[in-house]
Design a protein around this motif. Structure first.
Motif, PDB file in Angstrom:
ATOM      1  N   SER A 114       5.644 -17.208 -42.474  1.00 33.07           N
ATOM      2  CA  SER A 114       4.378 -17.390 -43.179  1.00 33.07           C
ATOM      3  C   SER A 114       4.692 -17.703 -44.629  1.00 33.07           C
ATOM      4  O   SER A 114       5.331 -16.896 -45.312  1.00 33.07           O
ATOM      5  N   ASP A 115       4.271 -18.866 -45.073  1.00 29.13           N
ATOM      6  CA  ASP A 115       4.473 -19.263 -46.466  1.00 29.13           C
ATOM      7  C   ASP A 115       3.263 -18.941 -47.332  1.00 29.13           C
ATOM      8  O   ASP A 115       3.163 -19.375 -48.476  1.00 29.13           O
ATOM      9  N   ARG A 116       2.345 -18.155 -46.774  1.00 30.48           N
ATOM     10  CA  ARG A 116       1.089 -17.846 -47.461  1.00 30.48           C
ATOM     11  C   ARG A 116       1.307 -16.977 -48.697  1.00 30.48           C
ATOM     12  O   ARG A 116       0.640 -17.155 -49.719  1.00 30.48           O
ATOM     13  N   TYR A 117       2.231 -16.006 -48.612  1.00 33.30           N
ATOM     14  CA  TYR A 117       2.418 -15.031 -49.689  1.00 33.30           C
ATOM     15  C   TYR A 117       3.862 -15.001 -50.161  1.00 33.30           C
ATOM     16  O   TYR A 117       4.784 -15.314 -49.409  1.00 33.30           O
ATOM     17  N   SER A 118       4.022 -14.581 -51.399  1.00 37.68           N
ATOM     18  CA  SER A 118       5.358 -14.393 -51.970  1.00 37.68           C
ATOM     19  C   SER A 118       5.260 -13.352 -53.077  1.00 37.68           C
ATOM     20  O   SER A 118       4.170 -12.975 -53.508  1.00 37.68           O
ATOM     21  N   GLY A 119       6.413 -12.876 -53.527  1.00 36.17           N
ATOM     22  CA  GLY A 119       6.432 -11.953 -54.658  1.00 36.17           C
ATOM     23  C   GLY A 119       6.800 -10.533 -54.273  1.00 36.17           C
ATOM     24  O   GLY A 119       6.921 -10.185 -53.102  1.00 36.17           O
ATOM     25  N   PHE A 120       6.960  -9.709 -55.295  1.00 39.28           N
ATOM     26  CA  PHE A 120       7.367  -8.311 -55.117  1.00 39.28           C
ATOM     27  C   PHE A 120       6.158  -7.389 -55.081  1.00 39.28           C
ATOM     28  O   PHE A 120       5.060  -7.739 -55.540  1.00 39.28           O
ATOM     29  N   SER A 121       6.365  -6.207 -54.529  1.00 37.55           N
ATOM     30  CA  SER A 121       5.362  -5.137 -54.552  1.00 37.55           C
ATOM     31  C   SER A 121       6.074  -3.814 -54.761  1.00 37.55           C
ATOM     32  O   SER A 121       7.239  -3.648 -54.371  1.00 37.55           O
ATOM     33  N   LEU A 122       5.362  -2.872 -55.353  1.00 35.77           N
ATOM     34  CA  LEU A 122       5.884  -1.522 -55.581  1.00 35.77           C
ATOM     35  C   LEU A 122       4.849  -0.520 -55.089  1.00 35.77           C
ATOM     36  O   LEU A 122       3.639  -0.750 -55.224  1.00 35.77           O
ATOM     37  N   PHE A 123       5.337   0.582 -54.519  1.00 36.25           N
ATOM     38  CA  PHE A 123       4.443   1.573 -53.945  1.00 36.25           C
ATOM     39  C   PHE A 123       4.799   2.974 -54.423  1.00 36.25           C
ATOM     40  O   PHE A 123       5.984   3.317 -54.566  1.00 36.25           O
ATOM     41  N   VAL A 124       3.748   3.778 -54.645  1.00 35.64           N
ATOM     42  CA  VAL A 124       3.908   5.202 -54.945  1.00 35.64           C
ATOM     43  C   VAL A 124       2.949   5.976 -54.049  1.00 35.64           C
ATOM     44  O   VAL A 124       1.964   5.417 -53.546  1.00 35.64           O
ATOM     45  N   SER A 125       3.244   7.244 -53.851  1.00 32.53           N
ATOM     46  CA  SER A 125       2.385   8.101 -53.035  1.00 32.53           C
ATOM     47  C   SER A 125       1.720   9.161 -53.906  1.00 32.53           C
ATOM     48  O   SER A 125       2.393   9.843 -54.680  1.00 32.53           O
TER      49      SER A 125
END
Length: 239
Positions: A114-125
């Protein structure tokens, strides 16, 4: 005695350096997402984790590497293994929801992409006992990645099944993901990094580039160093 003084200062700084536990996401039996060209996420995670460890050490942080051998299948053990550290960073690479996937032929094999999305993500709880510190470091990492020329993906906040992870810091690509085991059970501040979308055909190739991997690692290490050493940052100014 003068010659010894800088050495003593370096030794003292090293003795008080923060320790970052770097967790290699996934394990051999469950290697995570499969990239658009057929490579398992675990391999991407291993390569980037090692680069982050090297960059963090150059920045004066102490490190410990968790899960590199691919045999640590119980996620709670990862958090326990990091208990002596000051911070836990879990390193991953991203995919998309199944309904966004298409297929293509690569070397005679049908692969999903899927070329729809790109980039980084960060998660915290929000269930982590050190949420404020977790969020501060996630924002610092996200800011450092943006300054290095990378962009947050942002799609994990979309109100669709499987996503809908609210922003903790939109500008820097930080989301709340409360029930991630490695984050909520950690005894230290903890952040999960999705370094990029490996089902995106172009982004996968960039993420396999040693030059790009080193840039990501240097930015992550810089963000960690800024956060853990207490240096001021504007990371959370526009949440």
């Amino acid at each position: 005695m003068r010659a010894l003084f800088p050495l003593l200062l370096c030794a003292a700084a090293s003795a008080h350096a923060a320790t970052v536990a770097i967790d290699v996401g996934h394990f051999i039996e469950e290697p995570g997402a499969t990239s658009a060209h057929g490579r398992p996420e675990l391999d991407f995670n291993r390569d980037l984790a090692v680069e982050i460890e090297s960059a963090a050490r150059r920045d004066g942080l102490k490190t410990m590497l968790i899960g590199y051998d691919g045999f640590m299948s119980q996620l709670a053990r990862r958090a326990a293994a990091a208990a002596a550290a000051d911070f836990l960073l879990s390193v991953h690479h991203d995919s998309v929801q199944p309904h966004f996937l298409e297929t293509w032929d690569f070397d005679g094999v049908e692969r999903a992409f899927s070329d729809r999305y790109s980039g980084f993500s960060l998660f915290v709880s929000r269930k982590n006992r050190s949420l404020a510190r977790s969020l501060a470091c996630a924002s610092a990492i996200g800011e450092a990645l943006r300054r290095a020329g990378f962009s947050p993906s942002l799609y994990h906040a979309d109100p669709i099944p499987g996503e809908n992870k609210p922003f903790a810091d939109r500008r820097n690509g930080v989301h709340y993901y409360d029930n991630l085991i490695v984050l909520k059970t950690a005894r230290t501040p903890a952040v999960l990094l999705e370094a990029g979308v490996i089902v995106n055909r172009d982004e996968e190739l960039k993420l396999q580039s040693e030059e790009v991997r080193k840039r990501i690692a240097a930015a992550v290490a810089d963000g960690l160093h800024r956060c853990l050493s207490g240096r001021r940052s504007n990371a959370g100014a526009a949440r």
